[in-house]
Design an enzyme around this catalytic site. Structure first.
Site, short mmCIF file in Angstrom:
data_model
loop_
_atom_site.label_atom_id
_atom_site.label_comp_id
_atom_site.label_asym_id
_atom_site.label_seq_id
_atom_site.Cartn_x
_atom_site.Cartn_y
_atom_site.Cartn_z
N SER A 28 34.71 -68.95 73.45
CA SER A 28 34.86 -69.97 74.48
C SER A 28 36.35 -70.24 74.71
CB SER A 28 34.08 -71.22 74.09
OG SER A 28 33.91 -72.08 75.20
N GLU A 58 24.64 -68.35 79.42
CA GLU A 58 25.69 -69.20 78.88
C GLU A 58 25.48 -70.69 79.16
OE1 GLU A 58 28.36 -68.40 77.11
OE2 GLU A 58 28.82 -66.29 77.47
N HIS A 87 25.29 -70.24 75.45
CA HIS A 87 26.64 -70.37 74.92
C HIS A 87 26.59 -70.77 73.44
CE1 HIS A 87 30.91 -70.66 75.76
NE2 HIS A 87 30.99 -71.89 75.32
#
Length: 551
Positions: A212, A339, A435
């Site tokens: 990330s 995600e 995610h």
């Protein structure tokens, strides 16, 4: 005694709970506390110590308001935050490959102490693992005016340490630089270069990895001249599309300063304690979240990120990689296939449930109607919220990550691409490949209770097998530069090879759906097959183009 000698002094670690063949050295300072006279400055060397320093517990986390499961929280007065942690085999042969990890968290939260990032399993696979804390939020990424119009460097400015050395002086380094969080990460890499051999690691075999915002940090350092030579390989999972100009960062400073009730000047910002700027940041983000007319920041109000300061960074990493700035660094890039569903699940993003809202979202980001309609056509039975989440997944993470790999490959670099697509059905709903779900698999930490929300509960045997394959790919890439499949030989979606991470059962189910029931070898597919929600809508994005975003 598990005692090691660094250039600053001796340190004592402890045996890892899960594997007594691994030593964990925790909370080891790589730079001095960045507060007081050092606040908003480049990281400064840590003071040496006498005797043996106990390094058996994680150090304090960077200033933040988040409280994460299994990790310490920040309290005002916690200042010795620039620390790192090392996991190394007890009887390792020396010269082992080193994996240095930068955590994610939108540049405002998270730490190396999260259970997801325990390095025991990877160290058991033959790596020396290093995780680190660096400055976050305004402390790490807020723009501080280099010179106040009404300042003569008296008062608070003088207290800021006008006589401190500026590492990198002789370049055009600013006394109060942008990208302080990235400079911390470079300082940690320099510490690794100078000290890791004492822990059995090879300083010339370093792989830098992150997820990330941590992945975008890795991308930035890959193209930064100042980090050149500190690592030879890089792993990027779910890099985030967010990169600011100095002007944009200065506007954010004005907003945060106003929320903190201080002038947006060097003196005013120095007068605000860290906790005041954390609280002000939260108020600014909440204001964007509550205002549908506030533009791009309404949908995911993350306001900090790397800055094109003209010193450390000059362009977004996608543009810099395309120009060849990645050099000889080898990349392994991965994103998940769903995600943004995580951000929706935890309530940190706007809920888009009407056609009017979806149209506003597309207009705010300049997305063409063909891109929106293409997603809608491939999700014919999905609620409108899922169309939005799919679009945002590509915009913020998946397409950006893919383009980082493509840009490097097309500029002559070696880049490998993967997608994490492990799903799970359970009572009450579907577990998505969202995610952060991939990281416990790659670290081998599925047993940690704190990650069960991410992965859908306790792992089964198939999950453990997938975890072993993913951790093995990291280890092979860090060791030999070969994760187990071919590098990109062109744009993803034009015949390039992409690894898709799934359990064995999911691979079998995928094979049963294909004509003739043929199974793709070892989860590898040619990217021209990649159409649909589970594969990132690559052809649609290639046609539409990707806008590069600011925080």
């Amino acid at each position: 005694m598990d005692v090691f000698t660094t250039k600053s002094g001796r340190v004592r670690g402890r045996r890892a709970t899960r594997d007594p063949g691994i030593v964990a050295v925790l909370g080891l300072p790589y730079a001095a506390p960045p507060f007081g006279v050092r606040r908003f400055r480049e990281p400064q060397p840590t003071e040496p110590w006498d005797g043996v320093r106990d390094c058996t517990a994680f150090g304090p986390v960077a200033p933040q308001s988040a409280e994460l499961p299994g990790a310490p929280s920040w309290s005002p007065g916690d200042e010795d935050i620039l620390t790192l942690n090392i996991w190394t085999p007890v009887d390792g042969p020396g010269d082992l490959p080193v994996l240095v990890w930068i955590h994610g968290g939108a540049y405002v939260f998270g730490s190396s102490a999260q259970p997801d990032f325990d390095g025991t399993a990877l160290a058991g696979g033959g790596l020396v693992v290093v995780t680190l804390n660096s400055r976050l939020g305004f402390e790490g990424f807020g723009h501080v005016p280099d010179v106040d119009a009404d300042s003569d460097l008296s008062g608070a400015d003088a207290d800021a340490g006008g006589d401190l050395p500026v590492p990198g002086a002789g370049t055009s380094a600013a006394a109060f630089p942008d990208n302080r969080g990235l400079l911390d990460q470079i300082a940690a890499l320099e510490w690794v270069r100078d000290n890791i051999s004492a822990f059995g690691g090879a300083p010339d075999r370093v792989t830098l990895a992150g997820q990330s915002s941590g992945a975008t940090s890795v991308a930035c350092l890959t193209v930064a001249d100042r980090a050149r030579g500190l690592f030879r390989r890089a792993v990027l999972h779910s890099a985030v599309n967010a990169f600011a100009t100095v002007e944009q960062a200065a506007r954010t400073t004005a907003e945060v300063a106003a929320a903190a009730g201080v002038p947006a000047t060097r003196a005013g910002l120095l007068a605000a304690p860290p906790e005041a700027l954390v609280a002000a940041t939260d108020r600014v983000c909440e204001r964007y979240a509550q205002d549908p007319g506030s533009g791009q920041r309404h949908y995911d109000p993350a306001i900090y990120g790397p800055v094109a300061d003209g010193v450390l960074l000059t362009a977004d990493p996608v543009e810099a990689l395309a120009a060849g700035a990645g050099g000889a660094v080898e990349l392994l890039v991965c994103h998940t296939t769903e995600e943004y569903w995580l951000l929706d699940a935890v309530g940190s993003s706007a809920k888009i449930t009407s056609e009017e809202q979806l149209a506003s979202f597309a207009a705010d980001f300049g997305l063409p109607a063909s891109l929106v309609e293409g997603h809608r056509e491939r999700l014919p039975d999905a609620p409108l919220l899922d169309v939005y989440l799919s679009l945002y997944s590509g915009l913020l993470f998946a397409e950006y990550s893919t383009r980082l790999a493509e840009a490097h490959a097309l500029a002559g670099g070696r880049a490998f691409l993967a997608r994490f697509d492990r799903r799970r059905d359970r009572a009450g709903g579907r577990v998505r490949a969202w995610h952060c779900a991939d990281i416990p698999f790659a670290f081998g930490n599925l047993h940690e209770e704190s990650v069960h929300f991410l992965v859908g509960g306790p792992p089964g045997a198939a999950d453990q097998e997938l975890s072993r394959r993913m951790a093995g790919a990291w280890a092979e890439f860090a060791t030999h530069g070969e994760p187990g499949w071919a590098p990109l030989d062109g744009p993803a979606g034009s015949g390039a090879t992409v690894r898709v991470w799934r359990t064995e059962a999911e691979e079998e189910a995928d094979a049963a759906r294909r004509p003739g029931g043929a199974r793709r070898a070892e989860g590898v597919r040619r990217a021209e097959d990649d159409r649909g929600a589970e594969h990132g809508f690559r052809d649609l994005w290639r046609t539409a183009g990707l806008p590069l975003l600011a925080p």
